[in-house]
Design an enzyme around this catalytic site. Structure first.
Site, mmCIF file in Angstrom:
data_model
loop_
_atom_site.group_PDB
_atom_site.id
_atom_site.type_symbol
_atom_site.label_atom_id
_atom_site.label_comp_id
_atom_site.label_asym_id
_atom_site.label_seq_id
_atom_site.Cartn_x
_atom_site.Cartn_y
_atom_site.Cartn_z
ATOM 1 C CG LEU A 174 46.109 -81.677 -5.780
ATOM 2 C CD1 LEU A 174 47.440 -80.938 -5.919
ATOM 3 C CD2 LEU A 174 45.376 -81.597 -7.102
ATOM 4 C CG HIS A 219 34.961 -88.119 -7.731
ATOM 5 N ND1 HIS A 219 34.532 -86.805 -7.773
ATOM 6 C CD2 HIS A 219 34.198 -88.743 -6.801
ATOM 7 C CE1 HIS A 219 33.550 -86.642 -6.897
ATOM 8 N NE2 HIS A 219 33.325 -87.800 -6.305
#
Length: 341
Positions: A136, A240
């Site tokens: 994604l 992240h």
């Protein structure tokens, strides 16, 4: 910078990728900053992935083999490719699917009156045979207005429409923490010491060549987390910064973190049962009856394989069937699944 017109949710549609999307996918890959194994910044590798995806859509199957279905988010008025995602029908077929499983070891000394606890990383193949939603990536200009939610949840309606092509368990890997220069503290603190290459080089090699080199060189014995550098320990199991929204979307769908992390960057792997995914569980089958002048925004998907389409559009139920906004990528008589958006 995206214009206000480009951010209109109903103008976007998720559909299967094709070779015509190579330039758009390459442009997205250049923006990832590395760490996206499923979206390599390599034109030949992307072309090969699209070809594999085409073959997967065309295959006649009654159970998952080793398919990879790539989807793209397209702006219907302009044809712009604003994002992508993919689904893997069964991991661990072409080469082993490795994860680190994080467990806790507790040791106690009565003489010292101390108890010591540390995490231990075990190299495992626990997800063999599971399906995966991944890859994604949404253009930074488009991370608003529900487009990320549309792209992410389109995968679950694809699963719902093609249940026989996927396993009972579904996982999602989130990119781990990285430094501003694109290096990975977890890689540098552990795996990088055994491979003689930096994270970016290893990530690119894995994206193009596969991860058999992991099996060849990765240490097979458990690793004590306490022996890792502090920065690597802090990164372990955390996504992240740009992956926080994706993590929340996964949690909303019922995915959970059960101690599995990526062997490259230490990012969390989340999983659930396919039948327990909220969008799959709550999706309602319907037949498109015609056009509606109004209605609430709903997630609507229909079409098999290459004909799959998913959009977030005005929809309203009627005695005759589902009524959709005039620009919907569906026609009267189409069988669809729809869910709240």
């Amino acid at each position: 910078m995206a214009t206000s017109a480009e951010l209109r949710l109903s103008d976007w549609c998720v559909r299967p990728a094709g070779l015509r999307d190579l330039d758009g996918l390459k442009a997205l890959a250049e923006l990832t900053g590395g760490g996206f194994t499923n979206l390599p910044n390599d034109r030949d590798a992307l072309s090969e992935r699209i070809a594999r995806s085409d073959a997967s859509y065309a295959a006649r199957l009654t159970e998952p083999k080793d398919e990879n279905y790539i989807l793209v988010l397209e702006h219907a008025p302009s044809g712009r490719i604003g994002g992508t995602c993919c689904l893997f029908s069964r991991v661990g077929v072409r080469w082993p699917f490795y994860s680190y499983k994080l467990t806790t070891l507790s040791m106690q000394s009565a003489e010292l009156g101390r108890t010591f606890r540390t995490g231990v990383l075990h190299l495992v193949n626990d997800f063999e045979g599971a399906s995966e939603v991944g890859g994604l990536f949404l253009h930074p200009d488009l991370r608003t207005g529900g487009l990320g939610r549309l792209l992410a949840r389109s995968r679950y309606l694809f699963l719902g429409l093609h249940r026989a092509r996927f396993g009972d368990r579904v996982l999602a890997e989130l990119r781990g923490r990285m430094r501003d220069d694109g290096s990975s503290p977890f890689w540098d603190g552990l795996a990088g010491k055994f491979f003689g290459m930096g994270f970016q080089e290893a990530d690119a090699f894995n994206a193009v060549q596969g991860n058999q080199f992991i099996a060849d060189l990765m240490p097979k014995y458990p690793v004590y987390v306490a022996m890792l550098p502090a920065e690597a320990q802090e990164a372990l199991g955390h996504p992240h910064d740009h992956g926080q929204a994706a993590k929340r979307l996964l949690e909303a769908e019922g995915f959970g973190f059960h101690g599995y992390v990526d062997i490259f960057d230490g990012g969390p792997t989340m999983d659930t049962r396919l039948a327990d995914i909220r969008t799959v569980r709550e999706a309602v089958p319907a037949r498109v009856a015609g056009v509606a002048a109004d209605g609430e925004t709903r997630l609507v998907a229909g079409g098999q394989l290459k004909d799959f389409r998913c959009a977030a559009i005005p929809a309203r139920e009627s005695d005759a069937g589902l009524l959709l906004g005039k620009d919907a990528p569906f026609s009267a008589g189409d069988e669809v699944l729809h869910a709240g958006f």
